[in-house]
Scaffold this motif. Structure first.
Motif, PDB file in Angstrom:
ATOM      1  N   THR A 210      -2.522  -0.008  -1.257  1.00  0.00           N
ATOM      2  CA  THR A 210      -1.893  -1.204  -1.834  1.00  0.00           C
ATOM      3  C   THR A 210      -0.390  -0.989  -1.987  1.00  0.00           C
ATOM      4  O   THR A 210       0.396  -1.910  -1.779  1.00  0.00           O
TER       5      THR A 210
ATOM      6  N   THR B 143       1.408   0.741   0.099  1.00  0.00           N
ATOM      7  CA  THR B 143       1.915   0.535   1.452  1.00  0.00           C
ATOM      8  C   THR B 143       2.051  -0.954   1.772  1.00  0.00           C
ATOM      9  O   THR B 143       3.071  -1.408   2.307  1.00  0.00           O
ATOM     10  N   LEU B 144       1.028  -1.726   1.396  1.00  0.00           N
ATOM     11  CA  LEU B 144       1.065  -3.178   1.639  1.00  0.00           C
ATOM     12  C   LEU B 144       2.199  -3.851   0.856  1.00  0.00           C
ATOM     13  O   LEU B 144       2.929  -4.689   1.406  1.00  0.00           O
TER      14      LEU B 144
ATOM     15  N   GLY C 201       5.502  -3.250   2.239  1.00  0.00           N
ATOM     16  CA  GLY C 201       5.655  -4.079   3.437  1.00  0.00           C
ATOM     17  C   GLY C 201       6.065  -5.495   3.093  1.00  0.00           C
ATOM     18  O   GLY C 201       6.794  -6.152   3.835  1.00  0.00           O
ATOM     19  N   LYS C 202       5.620  -5.976   1.955  1.00  0.00           N
ATOM     20  CA  LYS C 202       5.937  -7.348   1.554  1.00  0.00           C
ATOM     21  C   LYS C 202       7.328  -7.486   0.951  1.00  0.00           C
ATOM     22  O   LYS C 202       8.069  -8.401   1.292  1.00  0.00           O
TER      23      LYS C 202
ATOM     24  N   ILE D  90       1.200  -8.002  -4.427  1.00  0.00           N
ATOM     25  CA  ILE D  90       0.419  -8.417  -3.248  1.00  0.00           C
ATOM     26  C   ILE D  90      -0.179  -9.802  -3.469  1.00  0.00           C
ATOM     27  O   ILE D  90      -0.246 -10.629  -2.554  1.00  0.00           O
TER      28      ILE D  90
ATOM     29  N   GLU E  68      -6.816  -9.695   2.417  1.00  0.00           N
ATOM     30  CA  GLU E  68      -5.722  -9.009   3.097  1.00  0.00           C
ATOM     31  C   GLU E  68      -5.828  -7.488   2.920  1.00  0.00           C
ATOM     32  O   GLU E  68      -5.647  -6.724   3.878  1.00  0.00           O
ATOM     33  N   ILE E  69      -6.132  -7.070   1.708  1.00  0.00           N
ATOM     34  CA  ILE E  69      -6.260  -5.636   1.456  1.00  0.00           C
ATOM     35  C   ILE E  69      -7.406  -5.052   2.277  1.00  0.00           C
ATOM     36  O   ILE E  69      -7.265  -4.009   2.927  1.00  0.00           O
TER      37      ILE E  69
ATOM     38  N   PHE F 238      -6.596  -4.799   5.912  1.00  0.00           N
ATOM     39  CA  PHE F 238      -5.654  -3.700   6.132  1.00  0.00           C
ATOM     40  C   PHE F 238      -6.405  -2.370   6.191  1.00  0.00           C
ATOM     41  O   PHE F 238      -6.162  -1.539   7.087  1.00  0.00           O
TER      42      PHE F 238
ATOM     43  N   HIS G 208     -10.271  -3.965  -5.369  1.00  0.00           N
ATOM     44  CA  HIS G 208      -9.815  -2.996  -4.352  1.00  0.00           C
ATOM     45  C   HIS G 208     -10.129  -1.559  -4.777  1.00  0.00           C
ATOM     46  O   HIS G 208     -10.322  -0.686  -3.927  1.00  0.00           O
TER      47      HIS G 208
END
Lengths: 311, 311, 311, 311
Positions: A72, A74-75, A78-79, A126, A138-139, A142, A196
């Motif tokens: 999470t 990392t995600l 990215g956002k 996120i 989305e998680i 991924f 998650h």
């Protein structure tokens, strides 16, 4: 040849761990985790050639719990990129994983993304602009993409149980909301967070998912970049300093690899340039990290000479 | 060739740092440190072949202050081995370098050997069974031996000034004594502590002294083992997690090398298998670490690809 | 008649206390205190007419320890008035008597004059401009004047022992000095502090000395004003809210009188307009207050209807 | 005659307070409170004969907020007696009214019934075995009975607003639930808590409601006992030591009466044996207590000689 040696070492470690009698204490705070078999031990190592070296219960799925925080993070990076660091710090906490004291002393900004409060803030990032179901989708996508495995799923029993009993996490979330460091409704953010953490994966799947961290942000099998090399290094650095709550110093001292543990007994570790690694054994030590998992990783780095702190 | 590249990189960094206008704030808590020239910047890198690559004020001695804690830790481990960890922990503190709160919450056991309280406990271990003068002589001989330089000396002006004004350190020492975690008279242990913090060394001397940490515990020039390879790794791990007080996470995130900073503006860093490094610039950032020193190290690891967290 | 009732009540209480088997734990942190007789119990009440009502070991001297803080506070307020409150607060601490945590969180300003740090700061105020011997002489003369008894003296054995082992107090003093909240050399201020804590007095002497607090700042026997009526009220208020460390709330709840306890087992209490009271029994409860002393005071206020919180 | 003097003093104080320019800061954390008129000031004193002496806006209702905690404590003690003290302590907190740090350090047991966490636990006790609506009805009936006034009501706008924004209280409640120190669903307990804090009363109504605390637990007009004399004394003692958060020491020092303040600007105070008192002015001081309210009470006790700490 190194690959052969690795194979032997992994198999030896799995046997040694299976044989040990000291196995730590299985987490009991929710019944679903308490049911885990204390005899279980699994290990999976994916080397630079993408080859898997496994031992023990490497294909048995378990609740990854806090290991999900690496993905999470990392995600979320990215956002929103470095703007994330306005919402969460980068320093070791010096306290337990679920401490709220630090939040009060530092105006609702969690010390790092790997303690519970920090991971809840990351989840909130996120979630923003989405429905909980979308964010969770989305998680999960991924994770499946990284591990190249569409069977990865959430254990709804675990998620539901956490949601019913996660009062301390609810306290953390409400507290951050009081300081304006949560944008979404508390129950939405917590819902995504509990789900998650309840993703079930095997050691093999976890090690596969973490390949990009060992190889400069790039999946060495597909050649696709997941993150930049710099970001991969930085996530590794955060795992090293903050990945094991108040046992992070001890883990660095003994194992010498970036890693992230979860109360389900899983530990993800990264040997930069060499391998991504996952171990699992449900018994925990006093700091809440897998007892045999840590010992196995210590043996692995020593025998393979993989410590990042020198040969 | 790599040696040529390193030469160029070191020289470039020295020039860039000399030219920058943001220089941090020189420590003022004792007059002797406040007199340091904010324009000063030095860098020295000793590579695996023992070759020195230097830039700027690499041969100007400065007060190494807390950088000395790396060497006293090494000495104390040599004396009592793992028994040292009964007296001091291995975890990041999550607080300022001179915090006393943690001592109260954890029964007088400092969190790690690199915060002041921890280093005082380590000094107490070295002192035990000796007169202060002898203990100090031992520390100084060890530094001269490691750096292969008999000119290294203590700045008595700095030591005396610390001794006259070091009330907070006196509080830490008395507090540990109250918990039975100090064996020698408070003024003896503090005397040795203030004096080893007042050792004056240049970047070149510091980088020389730290060669054993970069090369498996062995001085690559003489071939002599200072410590075992495992101990060298472990000292590096402690520097990574705890070497920069409450800025350790940020340092790992940005620089990606084990390091130890001092309020005199020096930072010692280790690139395992590759080089030992010392930088110096007296201006400090908000966490009390050399502002330009950290930036220079970040540039060095990036350009040389030396981060321990991946290429 | 009320005087007769008081006589009976005091005698009854002394007998009841002598007979009880639960006697708390005698303080052992210095040998001189550990030698106190756990069977001892004394009580002295001086009523508004100056008449003494005593029971048990009312004339046996004991180490008054922290009870002395009431008198040094009175002296310091006489010297610097409300400027004292720049150096020390007026709020209950919510922590143990010798906690240093609060000092770090509040910039070296102790929470109130009755915790150790606060009393050390108060002692520093009395000392300023004097030699330790003079300051101590002044304190002792003040106690003798208040109690109208020239035989009151310091127990040098206790004082010396505290000085040799008072590391935690040395930590507090050095810490305040580091924040600029101590003007005199640490060892001077501590020397005076340890000595005034080592004053030996009997219950009768203590109750005599506190008459001014029960009677609007005025000694009812001599008619002399010691402090203004407002100051007497304020000192009483501080005793009520802060006089028993982290047991102040419980004491107010049960006893309902302003009071100050010491680890020697003495408690001074004030029934405004009615009486000054001293009890003594060396066994302490978990909060460090005299176990039987508190029970005796609870019985006294209940039987005499003296609670300040209502009939 | 004393009644005439009181009448004059109350009127004088009302005039003086109306004329002052320093009025503190109106609480803004919910819009309904922020709308309060900073010019408002009211005072009501009910003497031992049941006569009311009022001044200023004594009949204007305001949000009593934390003043309600005195009455819910009284109710809860009536239900479970001293068993209440297993759920909440009796000591001053040494921290802000909404601190969560203390809960973590003391296993979810709030320090006293007058900080938010403590009052939430007390509310939980009242709620047990009932529906939220019933519990709230009971509280409201109790207030109407005590004040002898059926018009007292809850301001639903305030209650709703607190419920929508009370994240910090939600954090406290969830945190206590995590420690097992909350028996009912968090949202039920919080619902009742937010509603009883939102009761609107005038100074006259509040002073009427508190008569039993000033007169040995007995309503002097009706002669009915509300609580025992001992319980009244004990509630008064708790107000004295804990009634003003981290300003309790200062309040005792200056005013010298048991009291309880609320962020709506109301303060309830008790002069045992003499009067029950309520003042109101919306501007708050730095500790969150009514600025003019405290000054008015200080003037009242001084002019009437009502301090419990001496004439």
């Amino acid at each position: 040849m190194s690959s052969q040696k690795l194979d032997v070492v992994v198999r030896e470690i799995a046997e040694e761990m299976k044989a040990r009698e000291d196995r730590g204490e299985v987490a009991r705070y929710i019944p679903q985790l308490a049911r885990a078999d204390p005899e279980a031990f699994g290990i999976a190592v994916i080397d630079a050639d993408g080859e898997a070296h496994v031992g023990g219960d490497a294909d048995v799925p378990f609740s990854i719990q806090s290991v999900s925080k690496v993905f999470t993070l990392t995600l979320a990076l990215g956002k929103v990129g470095d703007r994330l660091w306005r919402r969460v710090g980068k320093e070791p906490s010096g306290t337990a994983f679920n401490s709220i004291v630090q939040l009060e002393h530092e105006s609702g900004i969690p010390r790092n993304p790997f303690i519970n409060a920090g991971a809840i803030a990351v989840t909130d990032v996120i979630l923003s602009g989405h429905q909980p179901r979308e964010a969770l989708g989305e998680i999960l996508r991924f994770m499946r993409f990284l591990a190249d495995d569409l069977t990865i799923a959430i254990d709804e029993g675990v998620a539901g149980s956490e949601q019913r009993t996660g009062f301390r996490n609810a306290a953390l979330a409400n507290y951050m909301r009081a300081f304006g460091n949560l944008e979404n409704p508390v129950e939405y953010t917590l819902g995504v967070y509990f789900h998650h953490c309840a993703i079930a994966m095997s050691c093999r799947q976890l090690a596969m998912a973490a390949r990009f961290l060992a190889h400069g942000g790039r999946n060495p099998s597909t050649g696709l970049n997941v993150v930049t090399a710099e970001r991969a290094r930085r996530i590794n650095a955060l795992m090293l300093t903050c990945g094991h709550y108040d046992g992070s110093g001890e883990f660095a001292y003994r194992v010498g690899l970036p890693g992230k543990s979860g109360v389900g007994g899983g530990i993800l570790a990264v040997a930069p340039g060499k391998a991504s690694i996952a171990v699992w054994s449900p018994g925990l030590d006093a700091s809440g990290n897998s007892h045999l998992g840590r010992i196995a990783l210590e043996a692995l780095t020593r025998r393979m000479g993989w410590s990042i702190f020198g040969a």
